[in-house]
Enzyme design. Sequence first.
Site, short mmCIF file in Angstrom:
data_model
loop_
_atom_site.label_atom_id
_atom_site.label_comp_id
_atom_site.label_asym_id
_atom_site.label_seq_id
_atom_site.Cartn_x
_atom_site.Cartn_y
_atom_site.Cartn_z
N PHE A 1 36.83 30.65 29.67
CA PHE A 1 35.53 30.70 29.01
C PHE A 1 34.89 29.32 29.03
O PHE A 1 35.58 28.29 28.99
CB PHE A 1 35.70 31.16 27.56
CG PHE A 1 36.13 32.60 27.44
CD1 PHE A 1 35.33 33.62 27.92
CD2 PHE A 1 37.35 32.93 26.86
CE1 PHE A 1 35.73 34.95 27.82
CE2 PHE A 1 37.75 34.25 26.75
CZ PHE A 1 36.93 35.27 27.23
N HIS B 1 47.60 38.68 28.83
CA HIS B 1 46.77 37.48 29.01
C HIS B 1 46.81 36.65 27.73
O HIS B 1 45.95 36.78 26.88
CB HIS B 1 45.35 37.88 29.35
CG HIS B 1 44.45 36.74 29.72
ND1 HIS B 1 44.93 35.47 29.99
CD2 HIS B 1 43.10 36.66 29.88
CE1 HIS B 1 43.91 34.68 30.28
NE2 HIS B 1 42.79 35.37 30.23
N LYS C 1 48.91 39.69 35.46
CA LYS C 1 48.75 39.85 34.02
C LYS C 1 49.28 41.18 33.47
O LYS C 1 49.57 41.26 32.27
CB LYS C 1 47.30 39.62 33.63
CG LYS C 1 46.89 38.15 33.73
CD LYS C 1 45.43 37.91 33.40
CE LYS C 1 45.11 36.42 33.39
NZ LYS C 1 45.26 35.78 34.71
N CYS D 1 41.22 29.60 28.98
CA CYS D 1 42.22 30.24 29.81
C CYS D 1 42.63 29.40 31.02
O CYS D 1 43.54 29.79 31.76
CB CYS D 1 41.70 31.60 30.28
SG CYS D 1 41.13 32.64 28.92
N HIS E 1 43.38 34.78 39.19
CA HIS E 1 43.14 34.85 37.74
C HIS E 1 43.09 36.31 37.31
O HIS E 1 43.69 36.69 36.30
CB HIS E 1 41.86 34.13 37.36
CG HIS E 1 41.62 34.11 35.89
ND1 HIS E 1 42.42 33.40 35.01
CD2 HIS E 1 40.69 34.73 35.11
CE1 HIS E 1 42.00 33.57 33.78
NE2 HIS E 1 40.94 34.38 33.80
N GLU F 1 35.99 36.83 41.92
CA GLU F 1 37.11 36.09 42.52
C GLU F 1 37.40 36.58 43.93
O GLU F 1 37.68 35.78 44.83
CB GLU F 1 38.35 36.21 41.64
CG GLU F 1 39.51 35.33 42.08
CD GLU F 1 40.63 35.29 41.07
OE1 GLU F 1 41.52 34.41 41.21
OE2 GLU F 1 40.65 36.12 40.14
#
Length: 438
Positions: A426, A367, A362, A190, A330, A341
Site C-alpha cells: 500500500f 498474506h 499466498k 506489504c 506478489h 503484475e
Amino acid sequence: MSELAPPAHKRQSLPLPAAMPASAHSAPPRRRAVITGLGPVTCAGIGKTALWESVLAGRGGIGPLTRFEGGAVHARCAGEIAGWAPSHWLPPHRLKRLDRYSQFAVVSALLALEDAGLPWSRAKPQARVGVSFGTALGGIADAEAEHARFLKNKPVHPMLALQIFGGAAHSNIAIECGFRGYGTTNSNSCASGVIAMGEALRCIRDGVLDVVVAGAAEAPLSPLTFGAFDQIKTMSRWQGEPHLGCRPFDASRDGFVMGEGAASVVVEEYGHAVRRGATIYAELTGYALNNEAYHMTTPLPGGEVVSACMRAALADARTPPEAVGYINAHASSTQLNDANETACIKEVFGAHARELAVSGTKPFTAHPLGATGAMETVLCALALHHGYLPPTLHHQTPDPACDLDIVPNTGRARPLQCVMNNAFGFGGINAVTVLAKG
C-alpha cells in the site's frame, strides 16, 4: 559465534525515474551476500521442513477465522497459526515481555540461526552481526486488546508501550542474541519483508556487517485491523470453503486473505559462510525499491513503475532477464494487482515471459502483510536449493489477463539458477529482489 572483523488533471508529466538500485553497475567486485539459515513461522508450518512439506503436498495454511467473532466484517477466512506455543523456544521471563508480534519475530530468528548452525550468546555480544526487519503494523493486535481493558478501567500491560512499536522486533532479537551491529525495522506495508532483505544485502556489500538476521513479522488478526481492511474492500469476501479464499490469478479472485507469522533468514558474507562450511541455500544478488507516487491502494495503470523496479533489480544483480527461471509473484489475489503484475512481467521479460514459471504462494501462508515478503524469500531459497517450483493453489478458472505459466495447483521439479521475488505494498511501494542458486 566467533567475533568477526495535485489532482490528476493538474499534474505535470515528468520523466519516469528509475528504481533505486542497491549500487552502480560498473562498481568493482562486491562482497557477496548468501542465505545460510531459514526460519519460517507460518500457518502452513513452523520451520523450514514443515513449510516445505506443505509446499510439496500442496497443502495450504488458510482456514476459518476463529480468533474473534467476525461480526459485521465480511471476511471469514484467515491464516492463523494454531496452537502457537512460544515456550518451546523462549523462557517464561522473556515471554512475559513479548507480545505475539515480537514472539513471532524472535522465534523465527532463533530458528534461522539454528538452521544456519550459528551459535549466539547474550554474554558475548557481537558487533559485526545485526538485524534488518520489517512489519506493516507491529503490535497492533495487542494494542487493541489492551485498549479494550483501558476502556473498562482495567490496568494495561506494564510493557505495552515497549511492545507495540515496530522496532520492538529487531530490538528484541538483538537483546535475545547479543547482536550489537546495525539494527532496524522498516514499516513499508506489504513490501517490508523484501525491503528488509535488501537492507541486509547492502549491509553485507558495504562491509557494515558480516552476518545479518533479516526478516519480518506480523500479528494483525484483530477486529479493528480486519474491519479497517474490510472497509476498503481489499480482503476476500469468499463465503465458500475457507481454504479456497485465496485464489491468485484465478478469474474469481476477490481479495487477499490476512494471516500472521514471521520469517527470518541468516544472510552472511560469502567468505564467512564458506570458511565455516555453511550450507548456502541461495545468494542475494539484486535489490531495487521505488514508489508509484499515484494512489494508496490502486496500482498505477500501465505498470511502468513496477516494471522499472524489476529492471533495476536485475541491473543491480548484473543479471539478464533471460537468466531468471522463476518469479515468486506478489500475487495478492486481488483483481487489479494480479493482472497488473502479469502485464509488467510480460513487459520486462518479453518473449522470455512465456518460458518463466510465475507462482503466487499466498494460499500457503495467507498474506501477513509486511511478513509476506520474508516468507516468500524463504520459499525462493528453498525452490533454488531443491530445484522445485511451488504451485499456485486453488486455480480453477483461467483469467485471460493472467496468462503466464502460473504452475497451477501442482508444483513440479525444475533446476533453477536465478529467481525473482516481487512485493508491492500500500502507498505504491514496490520492492524486488533477485536470488541466485547457492
